[in-house]
Structures are given as C-alpha cells and as structure tokens.
Design an enzyme around this catalytic site. Structure first.
Site, PDB file in Angstrom:
ATOM      1  N   CYS A 113       2.330 -13.434  -3.753  1.00 40.04           N
ATOM      2  CA  CYS A 113       2.277 -12.154  -3.604  1.00 40.04           C
ATOM      3  C   CYS A 113       4.029 -11.001  -3.080  1.00 40.04           C
ATOM      4  O   CYS A 113       4.118  -9.525  -3.741  1.00 40.04           O
ATOM      5  CB  CYS A 113       1.324 -10.762  -2.797  1.00 40.04           C
ATOM      6  SG  CYS A 113      -0.158 -11.260  -3.611  1.00 40.04           S
ATOM      7  N   HIS A 253       3.417  -3.807  -1.035  1.00 41.47           N
ATOM      8  CA  HIS A 253       2.623  -4.293  -1.733  1.00 41.47           C
ATOM      9  C   HIS A 253       0.956  -3.855  -1.810  1.00 41.47           C
ATOM     10  O   HIS A 253       0.456  -3.914  -0.522  1.00 41.47           O
ATOM     11  CB  HIS A 253       2.036  -6.279  -1.511  1.00 41.47           C
ATOM     12  CG  HIS A 253       1.366  -7.058  -2.356  1.00 41.47           C
ATOM     13  ND1 HIS A 253       1.184  -6.881  -3.504  1.00 41.47           N
ATOM     14  CD2 HIS A 253       0.261  -8.039  -1.736  1.00 41.47           C
ATOM     15  CE1 HIS A 253      -0.019  -8.030  -3.757  1.00 41.47           C
ATOM     16  NE2 HIS A 253      -0.900  -8.644  -2.743  1.00 41.47           N
ATOM     17  N   ASN A 283      -4.850  -5.316  -7.411  1.00 41.00           N
ATOM     18  CA  ASN A 283      -4.014  -6.092  -6.759  1.00 41.00           C
ATOM     19  C   ASN A 283      -3.613  -6.788  -8.099  1.00 41.00           C
ATOM     20  O   ASN A 283      -4.005  -8.241  -8.250  1.00 41.00           O
ATOM     21  CB  ASN A 283      -4.305  -7.196  -5.392  1.00 41.00           C
ATOM     22  CG  ASN A 283      -3.823  -8.303  -5.373  1.00 41.00           C
ATOM     23  OD1 ASN A 283      -2.356  -8.168  -5.702  1.00 41.00           O
ATOM     24  ND2 ASN A 283      -3.697  -8.753  -3.980  1.00 41.00           N
TER      25      ASN A 283
HETATM   26  N1  ACO Z   1     -19.725  -5.464  -2.488  1.00 42.76           N
HETATM   27  C1  ACO Z   1     -20.871  -5.435  -1.559  1.00 42.76           C
HETATM   28  N2  ACO Z   1     -20.468  -6.088  -0.169  1.00 42.76           N
HETATM   29  C2  ACO Z   1     -19.218  -6.720  -0.730  1.00 42.76           C
HETATM   30  C3  ACO Z   1     -18.132  -6.817  -1.289  1.00 42.76           C
HETATM   31  C4  ACO Z   1     -18.444  -6.293  -2.561  1.00 42.76           C
HETATM   32  N3  ACO Z   1     -17.326  -6.459  -3.457  1.00 42.76           N
HETATM   33  N4  ACO Z   1     -16.987  -8.010  -1.001  1.00 42.76           N
HETATM   34  C5  ACO Z   1     -17.760  -8.391   0.227  1.00 42.76           C
HETATM   35  N5  ACO Z   1     -18.419  -8.108   1.108  1.00 42.76           N
HETATM   36  C6  ACO Z   1     -19.796  -7.938   2.109  1.00 42.76           C
HETATM   37  C7  ACO Z   1     -19.471  -9.329   2.480  1.00 42.76           C
HETATM   38  O1  ACO Z   1     -20.254  -9.821   2.029  1.00 42.76           O
HETATM   39  C8  ACO Z   1     -19.714  -8.603   4.163  1.00 42.76           C
HETATM   40  O2  ACO Z   1     -21.359  -8.922   4.169  1.00 42.76           O
HETATM   41  P1  ACO Z   1     -22.269  -9.416   5.283  1.00 42.76           P
HETATM   42  O3  ACO Z   1     -22.013  -8.511   6.151  1.00 42.76           O
HETATM   43  O4  ACO Z   1     -23.248  -8.992   4.462  1.00 42.76           O
HETATM   44  O5  ACO Z   1     -21.899 -10.539   5.432  1.00 42.76           O
HETATM   45  C9  ACO Z   1     -19.612  -7.418   3.774  1.00 42.76           C
HETATM   46  O6  ACO Z   1     -19.303  -6.912   2.407  1.00 42.76           O
HETATM   47  C10 ACO Z   1     -18.390  -6.921   5.300  1.00 42.76           C
HETATM   48  O7  ACO Z   1     -17.697  -8.478   4.718  1.00 42.76           O
HETATM   49  P2  ACO Z   1     -15.893  -8.354   5.747  1.00 42.76           P
HETATM   50  O8  ACO Z   1     -15.362  -9.274   5.471  1.00 42.76           O
HETATM   51  O9  ACO Z   1     -16.413  -7.854   6.831  1.00 42.76           O
HETATM   52  O10 ACO Z   1     -15.434  -6.758   4.695  1.00 42.76           O
HETATM   53  P3  ACO Z   1     -13.912  -5.965   5.086  1.00 42.76           P
HETATM   54  O11 ACO Z   1     -14.087  -5.061   4.959  1.00 42.76           O
HETATM   55  O12 ACO Z   1     -12.863  -7.177   5.639  1.00 42.76           O
HETATM   56  O13 ACO Z   1     -13.459  -6.031   3.154  1.00 42.76           O
HETATM   57  C11 ACO Z   1     -12.513  -7.525   1.800  1.00 42.76           C
HETATM   58  C12 ACO Z   1     -13.519  -7.352   2.698  1.00 42.76           C
HETATM   59  C13 ACO Z   1     -11.875  -7.180   1.014  1.00 42.76           C
HETATM   60  C14 ACO Z   1     -11.815  -8.906   1.157  1.00 42.76           C
HETATM   61  C15 ACO Z   1     -11.046  -7.337   2.868  1.00 42.76           C
HETATM   62  O14 ACO Z   1     -11.310  -8.192   4.156  1.00 42.76           O
HETATM   63  C16 ACO Z   1      -9.622  -7.462   2.351  1.00 42.76           C
HETATM   64  O15 ACO Z   1      -8.773  -6.541   2.097  1.00 42.76           O
HETATM   65  N6  ACO Z   1      -8.557  -8.465   2.846  1.00 42.76           N
HETATM   66  C17 ACO Z   1      -8.150  -9.078   2.598  1.00 42.76           C
HETATM   67  C18 ACO Z   1      -7.586  -8.946   0.900  1.00 42.76           C
HETATM   68  C19 ACO Z   1      -6.018  -9.482   0.296  1.00 42.76           C
HETATM   69  O16 ACO Z   1      -4.873  -9.034   0.970  1.00 42.76           O
HETATM   70  N7  ACO Z   1      -5.880 -10.155  -0.738  1.00 42.76           N
HETATM   71  C20 ACO Z   1      -5.002 -10.506  -1.090  1.00 42.76           C
HETATM   72  C21 ACO Z   1      -3.786 -10.844  -0.378  1.00 42.76           C
HETATM   73  S1  ACO Z   1      -2.464 -12.208  -0.985  1.00 42.76           S
HETATM   74  C22 ACO Z   1      -2.601 -11.856  -2.134  1.00 42.76           C
HETATM   75  O17 ACO Z   1      -2.405 -10.590  -2.667  1.00 42.76           O
HETATM   76  C23 ACO Z   1      -2.695 -12.778  -3.465  1.00 42.76           C
END
Ligand code: ACO
Length: 326
Positions: A113, A253, A283
């Site tokens: 990214c 980003h 994204n």
């Molecule tokens: N719908 C419902 N629940 C979900 C979903 C969904 N789509 N996705 C995850 N959950 C659940 C998980 O299973 C977890 O459940 P659990 O507690 O029973 O295990 C709960 O939500 C919380 O999970 P977390 O990982 O703590 O959620 P968080 O608030 O951190 O959000 C996310 C997850 C959105 C992936 C976040 O961690 C994030 O944004 N990470 C970085 C993502 C990113 O930037 N990616 C790309 C970067 S580089 C590039 O662009 C290629």
C-alpha cells in the site's frame, strides 16, 4: 531539477457493493463494518478486468488532463500488489503497451500500500537524473480477486480501483519537496500471500486455497499503522521546519478510518486535516492515495501553493510519506 504532479486520473469498476451484501453470506453487519472501519461501499472488478485495465483508464484520464500523448512518456511506473501476473510480466509493461507509450521504459513497484508514496520519489529521482522528462505513475489493484471472500476478518476491508499521476519536471518550487521512506521486513508475515511464489509453490492437491490469498494479522497491522502515520508526518514536518498549520491536508493511506482517527489523536493533529474517502472505495492498497488526490482535485479542495503530506503503510512492511507543494 524538481518534479511535480502535473495531472491526476482515477477509475473504479462500475459494480458498487454495499456492506449489506456481505450480510447475505458472512457473519457480519453493515453496523460492524462501518463502526470498525468507516467503510460503506467498495467497487468490484468484473471478471474480464485486471489491474492493467483499471490502470489504463486512470492513466488515459491523467494523460488527457496533462495534454500529453503517450509517446511523450519516458517511464511507466505501476505500484501494485495484485498485478495481472505473478512476478512477470510486469503490469507496467502491459499498461505501456495498451497506452502505446512507445518511448517509455516500464516497471512495477512491489511496495504494498506504500507503492504510490515510493513511486513519487522514484519518479522525482528519474526526472532529476535526466532519464525521463514525463513519467506516468499508476497505483492499480484488483484485491477482490486475492482476498478470501469467506473470511470476515479481511473480505469486508478491500476494494478495486486505480489512480494515476503524470509527473513532469518543474523549476518553480512546486512539486515533490521531500520524501521519507522506510521498511521493516521483520513484519513481512503480518500481511502476506503465503503460497504461489517460489518459496512455497502452488502444488495441485496439496496447496490450501487460502494460502494463495491475502492473509493479515489485523491487530498487529493496526498498531503498526497508527505508529508509522504519526512517525511519518512528524518526521516530515520537523525536518522541513513546518508546523501542521502550514499544511492543508494530510492524505493517508485509506485502510481503516479508525487508524486515521487514532493517528490524529496520538499526534494531536486535528482530525479535519486528514482527508478521508474510505467510505466509498474501501482499501484499494496502492491506489488509495492517488484516488484520494484525484478526489481532492475534482472537489476543488486544493489551490496552487498548498502543502500536502501523504502517509502510506503496507505489506513488506513498508511505510513513508511525501511533502508536496501543489
Ligand atoms: N464482522 C463482524 N465481526 C468481525 C468482523 C466482521 N467483518 N471482522 C472481525 N470481527 C470480529 C472478530 O472476529 C473479533 O471477534 P472475537 O472477539 O469474537 O474474536 C472481533 O470482531 C474483534 O476483532 P478485532 O480484530 O479486535 O477487531 P478490530 O476492532 O481490531 O478490527 C480490523 C479489526 C478492522 C481488521 C482492524 O484490526 C484493522 O483495521 N486492522 C488493520 C487493517 C489494515 O490496515 N489492513 C490493511 C493494511 S495494509 C494494506 O492496506 C494491504
């Protein structure tokens, strides 16, 4: 000799998919996706569209706005993590051919990214060396084809799209003034496609389908992203003796709106300084920053002389940003 963004273009596929559509086959909800990411829609490429097709459309728009013909380009740079082919040929060569850029060299930048951020500095260096006068820099992705549609942790986050910039020499003090580029390969596995390369080749009957798809340690990437946005913006401001008041927009980003909000809080920079358009596109990896820049221009939010700071982060891991005077 300096280098400036002369024009921009963007293209996203026609199919616009809402969060609600995921509710039909994943254990998720529009409410969860919006509240955790800021995403409402993403655009999804049709079966016959690859990154070179999206990139070509964005490039044609940028070239038209620059008033340049393809044969005036000395280089085609394409930042992509989801190229038309595995390894080779480069997506840049395919776009070069589709455009008829008969005098251009062409290469891909594999920076995840952060590709567009690295690409701006690469273009500036090539212009300074005299290798090219006009450079096309494209960020283009079809991530929906390499993501796991059955994994709610990642499927809801990504979309397809392309942005393009024509970068030309400039001597008037505008353009790409500074770039801060870094990497941390110790985090390589946090964001990876495990199989399909030469380390772990695809073996029919043995390779798990999911190993060919994008895998991410979401929390780890989240924490990394917040910290490196803060580090990038702070470094660029400090070493250019600027304060945030001198800057019109930070263009980060677009991976998750909550990452941007956390970075704003941690750096004590007003949230309004960060341009965010993730609600519409999700994204799109290397394409988010050029699509955001194109949106800023189309919405007439930039004036000549404005300073902007880009901030990228992604697979590698890589991160960095650019200081640009419009
Ligand atoms: N719908 C419902 N629940 C979900 C979903 C969904 N789509 N996705 C995850 N959950 C659940 C998980 O299973 C977890 O459940 P659990 O507690 O029973 O295990 C709960 O939500 C919380 O999970 P977390 O990982 O703590 O959620 P968080 O608030 O951190 O959000 C996310 C997850 C959105 C992936 C976040 O961690 C994030 O944004 N990470 C970085 C993502 C990113 O930037 N990616 C790309 C970067 S580089 C590039 O662009 C290629």
């Amino acid at each position: 000799m300096g280098a400036a963004i002369r024009s921009l273009g963007a293209y996203v596929p026609k199919r616009r998919m809402s969060n609600h559509e995921f509710e039909e086959f994943l254990d998720t909800s529009d409410e969860w996706i919006q509240s955790h990411t800021g995403i409402k829609f993403r655009h999804v490429a049709s079966d016959d569209e690859a990154p070179s097709d999206l990139g070509r459309r964005a490039a044609e728009q940028a070239l038209g706005r620059a008033g340049l013909s393809p044969d005036q380009l000395g280089m085609v740079l394409v930042a992509t993590a989801s190229g038309d082919h595995v390894g080779f040929p480069s997506t840049a060569c395919i776009i070069q051919d589709k455009l008829g850029a008969s005098n251009a060299a062409a290469m891909d930048l594999l920076v995840g990214c952060t590709g567009f951020v690295y690409g701006l500095e690469t273009a500036k260096g090539l212009i300074a060396s005299g290798a090219a006068e006009h450079i096309l820099l494209v960020g283009s992705e079809v991530l929906t084809r390499i993501m796991d549609w059955e994994d709610r942790n990642t499927a809801v986050l990504f979309g397809d799209g392309a942005g393009a910039a024509v970068i030309s020499h400039s001597n008037n003090g505008c353009g790409i003034l500074d770039s801060f580029l870094r990497s941390d390969g110790s985090g390589a596995r946090a964001l990876a496609r495990e199989a399909g390369g030469t380390r772990t080749p695809f073996r029919p009957g043995q390779t798990d389908r999911r190993e060919l798809l994008l895998k991410m340690e979401g929390r780890l990437v989240y924490n990394f992203a917040v910290q490196v946005i803060v580090d990038t913006v702070t470094t660029i401001l400090t070493r250019n003796r600027l304060t945030i008041d001198d800057v019109k927009y930070i263009v980060p980003h677009q991976a998750n709106e909550r990452i941007i909000e956390a970075a704003a809080r941690r750096s004590r920079i007003p949230r309004e300084k960060f341009f965010v358009n993730i609600a519409e596109y999700a994204n799109t990896s290397a394409a988010t920053i050029p699509i955001a820049l194109n949106d800023l221009v189309e919405r007439e939010m930039l004036e000549p002389g404005d300073l902007i700071v880009t901030a990228g982060f992604g697979a590698g891991l890589t991160f960095g940003g650019n200081l640009v005077r419009w």
